[in-house]
Scaffold this motif. Sequence first.
Motif, PDB file in Angstrom:
ATOM      1  N   LYS A  83       0.821  -1.216   0.000  1.00  0.00           N
ATOM      2  CA  LYS A  83       0.000   0.000   0.000  1.00  0.00           C
ATOM      3  C   LYS A  83       0.852   1.262   0.000  1.00  0.00           C
ATOM      4  O   LYS A  83       0.415   2.310  -0.486  1.00  0.00           O
ATOM      5  CB  LYS A  83      -0.934  -0.004   1.214  1.00  0.00           C
ATOM      6  CG  LYS A  83      -1.968  -1.118   1.187  1.00  0.00           C
ATOM      7  CD  LYS A  83      -2.822  -1.115   2.450  1.00  0.00           C
ATOM      8  CE  LYS A  83      -3.779  -2.302   2.439  1.00  0.00           C
ATOM      9  NZ  LYS A  83      -4.602  -2.354   3.671  1.00  0.00           N
ATOM     10  N   SER A  85       3.198   1.915  -1.815  1.00  0.00           N
ATOM     11  CA  SER A  85       3.563   2.276  -3.183  1.00  0.00           C
ATOM     12  C   SER A  85       2.725   3.433  -3.712  1.00  0.00           C
ATOM     13  O   SER A  85       3.108   4.086  -4.690  1.00  0.00           O
ATOM     14  CB  SER A  85       3.406   1.068  -4.113  1.00  0.00           C
ATOM     15  OG  SER A  85       4.286   0.028  -3.734  1.00  0.00           O
ATOM     16  N   LEU A  86       1.587   3.687  -3.074  1.00  0.00           N
ATOM     17  CA  LEU A  86       0.723   4.788  -3.494  1.00  0.00           C
ATOM     18  C   LEU A  86       1.160   6.133  -2.921  1.00  0.00           C
ATOM     19  O   LEU A  86       0.574   7.162  -3.264  1.00  0.00           O
ATOM     20  CB  LEU A  86      -0.726   4.502  -3.085  1.00  0.00           C
ATOM     21  CG  LEU A  86      -1.431   3.393  -3.884  1.00  0.00           C
ATOM     22  CD1 LEU A  86      -2.748   3.023  -3.226  1.00  0.00           C
ATOM     23  CD2 LEU A  86      -1.648   3.832  -5.322  1.00  0.00           C
ATOM     24  N   GLU A  87       2.165   6.136  -2.056  1.00  0.00           N
ATOM     25  CA  GLU A  87       2.635   7.395  -1.478  1.00  0.00           C
ATOM     26  C   GLU A  87       3.536   8.120  -2.480  1.00  0.00           C
ATOM     27  O   GLU A  87       4.367   7.497  -3.146  1.00  0.00           O
ATOM     28  CB  GLU A  87       3.396   7.134  -0.183  1.00  0.00           C
ATOM     29  CG  GLU A  87       2.572   6.439   0.900  1.00  0.00           C
ATOM     30  CD  GLU A  87       1.323   7.212   1.271  1.00  0.00           C
ATOM     31  OE1 GLU A  87       1.393   8.460   1.314  1.00  0.00           O
ATOM     32  OE2 GLU A  87       0.275   6.567   1.511  1.00  0.00           O
ATOM     33  N   ILE A 116       0.578  11.153 -10.604  1.00  0.00           N
ATOM     34  CA  ILE A 116       0.570  10.047  -9.645  1.00  0.00           C
ATOM     35  C   ILE A 116      -0.187  10.435  -8.375  1.00  0.00           C
ATOM     36  O   ILE A 116      -0.938   9.629  -7.811  1.00  0.00           O
ATOM     37  CB  ILE A 116       2.009   9.605  -9.327  1.00  0.00           C
ATOM     38  CG1 ILE A 116       2.627   8.913 -10.549  1.00  0.00           C
ATOM     39  CG2 ILE A 116       2.058   8.671  -8.115  1.00  0.00           C
ATOM     40  CD1 ILE A 116       4.102   8.590 -10.432  1.00  0.00           C
ATOM     41  N   LYS A 117      -0.031  11.679  -7.939  1.00  0.00           N
ATOM     42  CA  LYS A 117      -0.751  12.128  -6.743  1.00  0.00           C
ATOM     43  C   LYS A 117      -2.259  12.094  -6.978  1.00  0.00           C
ATOM     44  O   LYS A 117      -3.026  11.646  -6.111  1.00  0.00           O
ATOM     45  CB  LYS A 117      -0.315  13.530  -6.345  1.00  0.00           C
ATOM     46  CG  LYS A 117      -0.916  13.997  -5.016  1.00  0.00           C
ATOM     47  CD  LYS A 117      -0.403  15.349  -4.598  1.00  0.00           C
ATOM     48  CE  LYS A 117      -0.890  15.722  -3.197  1.00  0.00           C
ATOM     49  NZ  LYS A 117      -2.339  15.569  -3.002  1.00  0.00           N
ATOM     50  N   TYR A 119      -3.881  10.249  -9.158  1.00  0.00           N
ATOM     51  CA  TYR A 119      -4.231   8.818  -9.255  1.00  0.00           C
ATOM     52  C   TYR A 119      -4.323   8.198  -7.862  1.00  0.00           C
ATOM     53  O   TYR A 119      -5.293   7.516  -7.524  1.00  0.00           O
ATOM     54  CB  TYR A 119      -3.173   8.135 -10.114  1.00  0.00           C
ATOM     55  CG  TYR A 119      -2.925   6.668  -9.872  1.00  0.00           C
ATOM     56  CD1 TYR A 119      -3.783   5.693 -10.377  1.00  0.00           C
ATOM     57  CD2 TYR A 119      -1.796   6.251  -9.156  1.00  0.00           C
ATOM     58  CE1 TYR A 119      -3.535   4.350 -10.172  1.00  0.00           C
ATOM     59  CE2 TYR A 119      -1.538   4.907  -8.962  1.00  0.00           C
ATOM     60  CZ  TYR A 119      -2.404   3.966  -9.461  1.00  0.00           C
ATOM     61  OH  TYR A 119      -2.154   2.635  -9.255  1.00  0.00           O
ATOM     62  N   SER A 120      -3.319   8.457  -7.019  1.00  0.00           N
ATOM     63  CA  SER A 120      -3.270   7.905  -5.672  1.00  0.00           C
ATOM     64  C   SER A 120      -4.412   8.434  -4.806  1.00  0.00           C
ATOM     65  O   SER A 120      -5.110   7.669  -4.123  1.00  0.00           O
ATOM     66  CB  SER A 120      -1.928   8.232  -5.027  1.00  0.00           C
ATOM     67  OG  SER A 120      -1.886   7.801  -3.690  1.00  0.00           O
ATOM     68  N   ASP A 121      -4.638   9.749  -4.854  1.00  0.00           N
ATOM     69  CA  ASP A 121      -5.709  10.349  -4.048  1.00  0.00           C
ATOM     70  C   ASP A 121      -7.073   9.810  -4.463  1.00  0.00           C
ATOM     71  O   ASP A 121      -7.949   9.589  -3.623  1.00  0.00           O
ATOM     72  CB  ASP A 121      -5.685  11.872  -4.188  1.00  0.00           C
ATOM     73  CG  ASP A 121      -4.496  12.510  -3.476  1.00  0.00           C
ATOM     74  OD1 ASP A 121      -3.840  11.815  -2.669  1.00  0.00           O
ATOM     75  OD2 ASP A 121      -4.220  13.703  -3.738  1.00  0.00           O
ATOM     76  N   LYS A 124      -7.486   6.315  -2.975  1.00  0.00           N
ATOM     77  CA  LYS A 124      -7.595   6.311  -1.513  1.00  0.00           C
ATOM     78  C   LYS A 124      -8.976   6.739  -1.013  1.00  0.00           C
ATOM     79  O   LYS A 124      -9.305   6.538   0.159  1.00  0.00           O
ATOM     80  CB  LYS A 124      -6.526   7.220  -0.904  1.00  0.00           C
ATOM     81  CG  LYS A 124      -5.118   6.649  -1.005  1.00  0.00           C
ATOM     82  CD  LYS A 124      -4.100   7.629  -0.451  1.00  0.00           C
ATOM     83  CE  LYS A 124      -2.688   7.127  -0.577  1.00  0.00           C
ATOM     84  NZ  LYS A 124      -1.700   8.117  -0.102  1.00  0.00           N
ATOM     85  N   VAL A 130      -8.342   0.615  -3.701  1.00  0.00           N
ATOM     86  CA  VAL A 130      -6.933   0.356  -3.382  1.00  0.00           C
ATOM     87  C   VAL A 130      -6.658  -1.140  -3.468  1.00  0.00           C
ATOM     88  O   VAL A 130      -5.675  -1.576  -4.082  1.00  0.00           O
ATOM     89  CB  VAL A 130      -6.569   0.896  -1.983  1.00  0.00           C
ATOM     90  CG1 VAL A 130      -5.159   0.450  -1.587  1.00  0.00           C
ATOM     91  CG2 VAL A 130      -6.663   2.417  -1.950  1.00  0.00           C
ATOM     92  N   GLU A 133      -6.496  -2.366  -7.023  1.00  0.00           N
ATOM     93  CA  GLU A 133      -5.253  -1.988  -7.700  1.00  0.00           C
ATOM     94  C   GLU A 133      -4.099  -2.874  -7.258  1.00  0.00           C
ATOM     95  O   GLU A 133      -3.259  -3.283  -8.065  1.00  0.00           O
ATOM     96  CB  GLU A 133      -4.941  -0.512  -7.441  1.00  0.00           C
ATOM     97  CG  GLU A 133      -3.879   0.065  -8.348  1.00  0.00           C
ATOM     98  CD  GLU A 133      -4.346   0.231  -9.792  1.00  0.00           C
ATOM     99  OE1 GLU A 133      -3.725   1.025 -10.502  1.00  0.00           O
ATOM    100  OE2 GLU A 133      -5.294  -0.451 -10.245  1.00  0.00           O
TER     101      GLU A 133
END
Length: 210
Positions: A83, A85-87, A116-117, A119-121, A124, A130, A133
């Motif tokens: 997880k 990896s999403l940071e 990426i931010k 995509y990650s946000d 989340k 999550v 993915e």
Amino acid sequence: MNFEDLVRLRHSAVNFIEDEQMTEDDFKNIFELTKLAPSAYNLQFTNYLVITDKEKKERVFELSYRQYKIHTASAVVIVMGNKNSLEVSEAERIYNPMKMLKMMDEVEFNMTMDMIKKYSDGLKKDPHEVDLELYRNAGLHAMLFMLSAKHFGFDTCPMHVHNIEELRKEFNIPNHLQPIMMITIGKSVDKERPRGYRKPVGEFVSFNGY
């Protein structure tokens, strides 16, 4: 061995030659190919816990309803989604060397970090997304692991992972790593086992709509 032969020869092993040893170098060879698997934004979500110690492997055997292939396998490999990896900090760690080597300039780097931010946000906002993915990316990685293992002469079997919380405690698996599946690995007893029935291509593939 060409790729077609590799794919055709890879079978899920149901029983392994007991006491067949695998070394860390064997695994390093396999993972050097496995690490080339694709991942979303190249964030490389997949971690592995390789259990070769006989007593520890027997503990997995007990936690997995005593499936015999675990007992005879040279190792059990726990495939996990990371997880963290999403940071964005992880993305920066992966992409910074590319910037330093002039493979991307500052503008491209910043744009990539911004994408990426977002995509990650977005992921989340929903823990289920999550998990999906992690499963998507780990599945790609695990398949390449099994093909790489076969390339180096080892047989594998993908398996469901059971009793995850007990497994966490037994092997001190941190919370940011999500066990997704197990793979037993070694040398199969049955070298010529017939492959199970496969549907004809026309039964599971459509072109341009249904």
